[in-house]
Design a protein around this motif. Structure first.
Motif, short mmCIF file in Angstrom:
data_model
loop_
_atom_site.label_atom_id
_atom_site.label_comp_id
_atom_site.label_asym_id
_atom_site.label_seq_id
_atom_site.Cartn_x
_atom_site.Cartn_y
_atom_site.Cartn_z
N VAL A 1 0.84 -1.20 0.00
CA VAL A 1 0.00 0.00 0.00
C VAL A 1 0.88 1.25 0.00
O VAL A 1 1.87 1.34 0.74
CB VAL A 1 -0.93 0.01 1.23
N ARG A 2 0.49 2.21 -0.85
CA ARG A 2 1.10 3.54 -0.84
C ARG A 2 -0.03 4.56 -0.65
O ARG A 2 -0.82 4.78 -1.57
CB ARG A 2 1.85 3.82 -2.14
N VAL A 3 -0.11 5.13 0.51
CA VAL A 3 -1.17 6.10 0.80
C VAL A 3 -0.75 7.46 0.24
O VAL A 3 0.33 7.96 0.56
CB VAL A 3 -1.43 6.20 2.31
N VAL A 4 -1.61 8.05 -0.60
CA VAL A 4 -1.31 9.33 -1.24
C VAL A 4 -2.54 10.23 -1.20
O VAL A 4 -3.66 9.77 -1.00
CB VAL A 4 -0.86 9.14 -2.71
N GLN A 5 -2.30 11.52 -1.41
CA GLN A 5 -3.39 12.48 -1.53
C GLN A 5 -3.83 12.64 -2.98
O GLN A 5 -4.91 13.15 -3.25
CB GLN A 5 -2.94 13.84 -0.99
N GLY A 6 -2.98 12.21 -3.91
CA GLY A 6 -3.21 12.53 -5.31
C GLY A 6 -4.00 11.53 -6.10
O GLY A 6 -3.84 11.44 -7.32
N ILE A 7 -4.85 10.75 -5.47
CA ILE A 7 -5.73 9.84 -6.21
C ILE A 7 -7.13 9.98 -5.62
O ILE A 7 -7.30 10.21 -4.42
CB ILE A 7 -5.24 8.38 -6.13
N ARG A 8 -8.12 9.88 -6.48
CA ARG A 8 -9.50 10.11 -6.05
C ARG A 8 -9.96 9.03 -5.09
O ARG A 8 -9.70 7.84 -5.30
CB ARG A 8 -10.40 10.12 -7.29
N PRO A 9 -10.66 9.40 -4.01
CA PRO A 9 -11.25 8.39 -3.12
C PRO A 9 -12.15 7.44 -3.90
O PRO A 9 -12.89 7.85 -4.80
CB PRO A 9 -12.05 9.23 -2.12
N GLY A 10 -12.07 6.18 -3.57
CA GLY A 10 -12.83 5.16 -4.29
C GLY A 10 -12.08 4.55 -5.44
O GLY A 10 -12.57 3.62 -6.09
N VAL A 11 -10.86 5.05 -5.72
CA VAL A 11 -10.04 4.57 -6.82
C VAL A 11 -8.69 4.11 -6.28
O VAL A 11 -8.11 4.76 -5.42
CB VAL A 11 -9.83 5.66 -7.89
N VAL A 12 -8.21 2.98 -6.77
CA VAL A 12 -6.85 2.53 -6.47
C VAL A 12 -6.14 2.28 -7.80
O VAL A 12 -6.78 1.95 -8.80
CB VAL A 12 -6.84 1.24 -5.61
N GLY A 13 -4.84 2.47 -7.82
CA GLY A 13 -4.12 2.34 -9.09
C GLY A 13 -2.76 1.68 -8.91
O GLY A 13 -2.12 1.81 -7.86
N PHE A 14 -2.34 0.94 -9.94
CA PHE A 14 -1.00 0.35 -9.92
C PHE A 14 -0.31 0.70 -11.25
O PHE A 14 -0.95 0.81 -12.28
CB PHE A 14 -1.05 -1.17 -9.73
N SER A 15 1.00 0.89 -11.18
CA SER A 15 1.76 1.24 -12.38
C SER A 15 2.19 -0.04 -13.09
O SER A 15 2.56 -1.04 -12.47
CB SER A 15 2.98 2.08 -12.02
N LEU A 16 2.14 0.03 -14.41
CA LEU A 16 2.49 -1.12 -15.23
C LEU A 16 4.01 -1.28 -15.33
O LEU A 16 4.76 -0.34 -15.11
CB LEU A 16 1.90 -0.96 -16.63
N GLY A 17 4.43 -2.49 -15.70
CA GLY A 17 5.85 -2.74 -15.91
C GLY A 17 6.52 -3.53 -14.81
O GLY A 17 7.69 -3.86 -14.91
N TYR A 18 5.79 -3.83 -13.74
CA TYR A 18 6.35 -4.55 -12.60
C TYR A 18 5.77 -5.97 -12.52
O TYR A 18 4.84 -6.32 -13.25
CB TYR A 18 6.04 -3.81 -11.31
N GLY A 19 6.34 -6.76 -11.61
CA GLY A 19 5.79 -8.08 -11.35
C GLY A 19 6.03 -9.09 -12.45
O GLY A 19 5.22 -10.00 -12.66
N HIS A 20 7.16 -8.99 -13.15
CA HIS A 20 7.45 -9.94 -14.23
C HIS A 20 7.77 -11.33 -13.68
O HIS A 20 8.33 -11.48 -12.60
CB HIS A 20 8.66 -9.46 -15.04
N TRP A 21 7.41 -12.35 -14.45
CA TRP A 21 7.91 -13.69 -14.17
C TRP A 21 8.75 -14.18 -15.36
O TRP A 21 9.41 -15.21 -15.27
CB TRP A 21 6.76 -14.66 -13.89
N ALA A 22 8.73 -13.40 -16.44
CA ALA A 22 9.62 -13.66 -17.58
C ALA A 22 10.61 -12.49 -17.68
O ALA A 22 10.94 -11.88 -16.68
CB ALA A 22 8.81 -13.81 -18.87
N TYR A 23 11.09 -12.19 -18.89
CA TYR A 23 12.07 -11.10 -19.07
C TYR A 23 13.30 -11.29 -18.20
O TYR A 23 13.90 -10.33 -17.72
CB TYR A 23 11.45 -9.74 -18.78
#
Length: 260
Positions: A179-201
């Motif tokens: 969890v990353r608690v921030v002020q810059g995202i709308r309440p009711g919304v959660v977001g994750f950045s793409l490009g992480y969590g590879h099992w290949a590459y």
């Protein structure tokens, strides 16, 4: 110079830059850097009541080709005019509202400027900037859910109540993230950045012609949460889509964060 004193010479070298542009142009370069760009004077933005820099290309408010195309799923014509199409629908236009009772948060994706979808996993000079993506949660939601930065949560949805990737012979991988608690995202919304969590590459071990090639775990840090995305309940093997353009809808998934 003081504002950029922390930058290495490969990024900001004022002596070299000044030599390249010359004494006459150097103050203009400084002006450009400090303003963050080149902008037109505000009093030149309009000519009378009209924009001084109009968009010269044609804008089609009505598209005959679209209006004449039949939606292959419903048999109805696609709209040829701008209009409001309610979100969170399946391929037949049926509302999927109701998931919000059990899954109260809307999941979105984004990309950070320093991390690409695939190539950055092997760029070891960029990985330390943000080695783990985590999930962004508004401070409002964090208080209501009893979460704090650093807590571990699993993302679950109506299409993936187990909150895991099923990788077949490679087993299952839980969508557990930080969890990353921030002020810059709308309440009711959660977001994750793409490009992480590879099992290949190069992130996982592979065997090629009987030879084991060891993976580098640094390439697989973070979490990829696309497996939580809502599957179209009618088509059953694709995510929700924009039926006119054919693109995946990355903002119509409801999830729940389960603390682990």
């Amino acid at each position: 110079l003081n504002a950029r004193r922390h930058l290495p010479g490969s990024v900001f070298d004022p002596d070299r830059w000044k030599k390249l542009v010359g004494d006459h142009q150097w103050p203009r370069v400084v002006h450009l850097l400090n303003r963050g760009g080149r902008f037109q004077d505000a009093d030149k933005a309009y000519k009378g009541d009209l924009h001084a820099n109009p968009y010269a290309a044609q804008i089609n408010m009505y598209q005959e080709k679209t209006a004449g195309t039949t939606d292959s799923m419903t048999g109805r014509k696609l709209p040829g005019l701008p209009g409001y199409i309610p979100p969170y629908q399946d391929a037949l236009g049926r509302s999927l509202l109701g998931d919000e009772q059990e899954y109260p948060l809307n999941l979105i994706t984004y990309r950070t400027i320093q991390h690409t979808k695939s190539r950055t996993a092997g760029n070891y000079w960029l990985l330390p900037l943000d080695p783990d993506n985590g999930v962004l949660v508004s401070s409002h939601d964090a208080r209501a859910l009893g979460l704090a930065t650093g807590d571990k949560v699993k993302l679950v949805s109506a299409s993936n109540p187990d909150g895991a990737w099923d990788l077949g012979p490679a087993g299952k991988r839980d969508m557990v993230t930080t969890v990353r608690v921030v002020q810059g995202i709308r309440p009711g919304v959660v977001g994750f950045s793409l490009g992480y969590g590879h099992w290949a590459y190069g992130a996982g071990d592979v065997t090629i012609d009987g030879r084991l090639v060891r993976g580098d775990r640094r390439r697989g840090r973070g979490t990829h949460c696309n497996a939580a995305m809502r599957v179209d309940p009618h088509l059953k093997n694709v995510s929700l889509q924009d039926l006119a353009g054919g693109s995946v809808v990355f903002y119509d998934t409801r999830v729940r964060l389960v603390k682990v």
